[in-house]
Scaffold this active site. Structure first.
Site, PDB file in Angstrom:
ATOM      1  N   LYS A 144       6.132 -18.267  20.264  1.00 25.82           N
ATOM      2  CA  LYS A 144       6.475 -17.367  21.369  1.00 25.82           C
ATOM      3  C   LYS A 144       5.234 -16.885  22.133  1.00 25.82           C
ATOM      4  O   LYS A 144       5.239 -16.818  23.363  1.00 25.82           O
ATOM      5  CB  LYS A 144       7.303 -16.194  20.844  1.00 25.82           C
ATOM      6  CG  LYS A 144       8.633 -16.658  20.268  1.00 25.82           C
ATOM      7  CD  LYS A 144       9.523 -15.534  19.842  1.00 25.82           C
ATOM      8  CE  LYS A 144      10.650 -16.013  18.940  1.00 25.82           C
ATOM      9  NZ  LYS A 144      11.570 -16.999  19.511  1.00 25.82           N
ATOM     10  N   ASN A 193       3.756 -19.843  24.125  1.00 33.46           N
ATOM     11  CA  ASN A 193       4.663 -20.187  25.232  1.00 33.46           C
ATOM     12  C   ASN A 193       4.479 -19.216  26.400  1.00 33.46           C
ATOM     13  O   ASN A 193       4.443 -19.607  27.567  1.00 33.46           O
ATOM     14  CB  ASN A 193       6.130 -20.115  24.785  1.00 33.46           C
ATOM     15  CG  ASN A 193       6.483 -21.167  23.745  1.00 33.46           C
ATOM     16  OD1 ASN A 193       5.737 -22.120  23.544  1.00 33.46           O
ATOM     17  ND2 ASN A 193       7.602 -20.972  23.064  1.00 33.46           N
ATOM     18  N   THR A 237      16.930  -9.438  28.848  1.00 32.77           N
ATOM     19  CA  THR A 237      17.288 -10.772  29.334  1.00 32.77           C
ATOM     20  C   THR A 237      18.638 -11.151  28.722  1.00 32.77           C
ATOM     21  O   THR A 237      18.869 -10.966  27.524  1.00 32.77           O
ATOM     22  CB  THR A 237      16.207 -11.807  28.955  1.00 32.77           C
ATOM     23  OG1 THR A 237      15.951 -11.725  27.558  1.00 32.77           O
ATOM     24  CG2 THR A 237      14.922 -11.559  29.704  1.00 32.77           C
ATOM     25  N   MET A 238      19.528 -11.665  29.576  1.00 35.20           N
ATOM     26  CA  MET A 238      20.892 -11.959  29.133  1.00 35.20           C
ATOM     27  C   MET A 238      21.261 -13.402  29.421  1.00 35.20           C
ATOM     28  O   MET A 238      22.399 -13.694  29.834  1.00 35.20           O
ATOM     29  CB  MET A 238      21.854 -10.994  29.823  1.00 35.20           C
ATOM     30  CG  MET A 238      21.520  -9.536  29.522  1.00 35.20           C
ATOM     31  SD  MET A 238      22.362  -8.386  30.604  1.00 35.20           S
ATOM     32  CE  MET A 238      24.018  -8.655  30.098  1.00 35.20           C
ATOM     33  N   ASP A 260      10.681 -17.002  26.622  1.00 34.31           N
ATOM     34  CA  ASP A 260       9.215 -16.914  26.692  1.00 34.31           C
ATOM     35  C   ASP A 260       8.713 -17.255  28.095  1.00 34.31           C
ATOM     36  O   ASP A 260       7.755 -16.648  28.588  1.00 34.31           O
ATOM     37  CB  ASP A 260       8.569 -17.870  25.684  1.00 34.31           C
ATOM     38  CG  ASP A 260       9.005 -17.562  24.262  1.00 34.31           C
ATOM     39  OD1 ASP A 260       9.240 -16.375  23.965  1.00 34.31           O
ATOM     40  OD2 ASP A 260       9.124 -18.504  23.465  1.00 34.31           O
TER      41      ASP A 260
HETATM   42  O1  RIB Z   1      11.057 -18.830  21.663  1.00 36.16           O
HETATM   43  C1  RIB Z   1      10.962 -20.175  21.316  1.00 36.16           C
HETATM   44  C2  RIB Z   1       9.909 -20.344  20.277  1.00 36.16           C
HETATM   45  O2  RIB Z   1      10.291 -19.692  19.085  1.00 36.16           O
HETATM   46  C3  RIB Z   1       9.651 -21.760  19.872  1.00 36.16           C
HETATM   47  O3  RIB Z   1       8.640 -22.363  20.635  1.00 36.16           O
HETATM   48  C4  RIB Z   1       9.317 -21.658  18.391  1.00 36.16           C
HETATM   49  O4  RIB Z   1       8.034 -22.074  18.106  1.00 36.16           O
HETATM   50  C5  RIB Z   1       9.542 -20.201  18.023  1.00 36.16           C
HETATM   51  O5  RIB Z   1       8.376 -19.507  17.991  1.00 36.16           O
END
Ligand code: RIB
Length: 306
Positions: free
Chosen positions: A39, A42, A220-221, A252
């Site tokens: 997360k 990302n 977020t929904m 993310d």
């Molecule tokens: O939110 C998605 C993420 O959650 C994925 O990329 C996984 O790695 C987890 O962390």
């Protein structure tokens, strides 16, 4: 103008399935993809799509996955001076299952992410003090999250906390110290112990949090949209209607894109609209970070919808 993401990184092992196998059953899956996730990473990568000045404070293991994670962050233009390697630890990995309706189920094995400690925050403190926003999630130790919130408050740096994955023991006192608290509806339901099946129920639960003193609550929904509540505003941004194939990492992508636009414009509504569009594009593509659009793709999508 700098964004710091203090958080996790993982390697995503995504299996595309018709359905989950039953106990004792072997089932052929439709496809498999491996990619960069986690997360924290990302969100940092999403912000970096706009050439925002992004730094990450994170921990990888001393394995090939860790080396490649750092390489990927660097290639995305993210400062990795404080992404450190933990000896004798594996990097974080996330087995993920995505079904035909684009919904995902995620397991996380945190690995080295568990070792991101208050000492790492101290080591990065001079750089963190130069940031306009610190973004965090909950794939690292809560002690480190709380320590970073206190550090940010002391140094007047705004904090955005995305409480994912949800930890029911998250201390409300710390939530109140954040400028932005951004759960999805199910995380909001768990944290408030309230029903969140309808937009009205989500509003009620979000107000419950806002009334405790959180400056901005952003819920977020998914395909419904996003709700933003503060002490004098309640605003709903509708999601774009798209054909979703893989929703992994969409939340993310929203947070990272929001962080970029908020830091550069301070306009919360505009940032929510951009982030909603960014996340909508991401669900139309496979993978996590690999599904995030470029700045140009976002702008042409927004034009098409206006
Ligand atoms: O939110 C998605 C993420 O959650 C994925 O990329 C996984 O790695 C987890 O962390």
């Amino acid at each position: 103008m700098k964004i710091a993401v203090v958080g996790s990184n993982m390697i995503d092992l995504i299996t595309y399935i018709d359905r989950m196998p039953k106990e004792g059953e072997t089932l052929e899956a439709l496809d498999f993809k491996m990619g960069f996730g986690g997360k924290g990473a990302n969100q940092a990568v999403a912000a970096s799509k706009f050439e925002s000045d992004v730094m990450m404070v994170s921990k990888v293991g001393d394995d090939l996955l860790g080396v490649n994670t750092i390489k990927n962050l660097k290639e995305c233009g993210i400062n990795t001076d404080f992404v450190t390697i933990q000896k004798n630890k594996a990097s974080g990995v996330a087995p993920i299952f995505v079904d035909k309706s684009s919904k995902n189920s995620i397991l996380i094995i945190k690995g080295a992410n568990k070792n991101l400690s208050t000492t790492d925050i101290d080591a990065a403190s001079e750089q963190l003090k130069k940031c306009s926003l610190i973004v965090m999630q909950l794939e690292i130790n809560l002690e480190t999250v709380y320590y970073t919130i206190d550090f940010a408050n002391k140094n007047h740096i705004p904090i955005l906390l995305n409480p994912a994955p949800c930890l029911p023991n998250l201390d409300l006192n710390y939530i109140c110290k954040c400028d932005f608290f951004a759960p999805n509806e199910s995380e909001l339901g768990i944290l408030t112990n309230k029903q969140v099946s309808t937009v009205d129920e989500v509003k009620e639960a979000a107000h419950y949090i806002a009334d405790k003193g959180v400056k901005n609550v952003i819920v977020t929904m998914g395909s419904k949209g996003v709700l933003w509540i503060n002490n004098n505003k309640e605003c709903f941004v509708e999601a774009h209607k798209v054909k979703a194939i893989d929703t992994t990492g969409a939340g993310d992508s929203f947070i990272g894109c929001f962080a970029h636009f908020y830091v550069t414009t301070k306009d919360i509504l505009l940032s929510l609209k951009k982030a909603t569009a960014f996340a909508a594009i991401s669900v139309t593509r496979y993978g996590t970070q690999s599904s995030y659009p470029t700045r140009d793709e976002l702008e042409s999508f927004v034009k098409k919808y206006n």
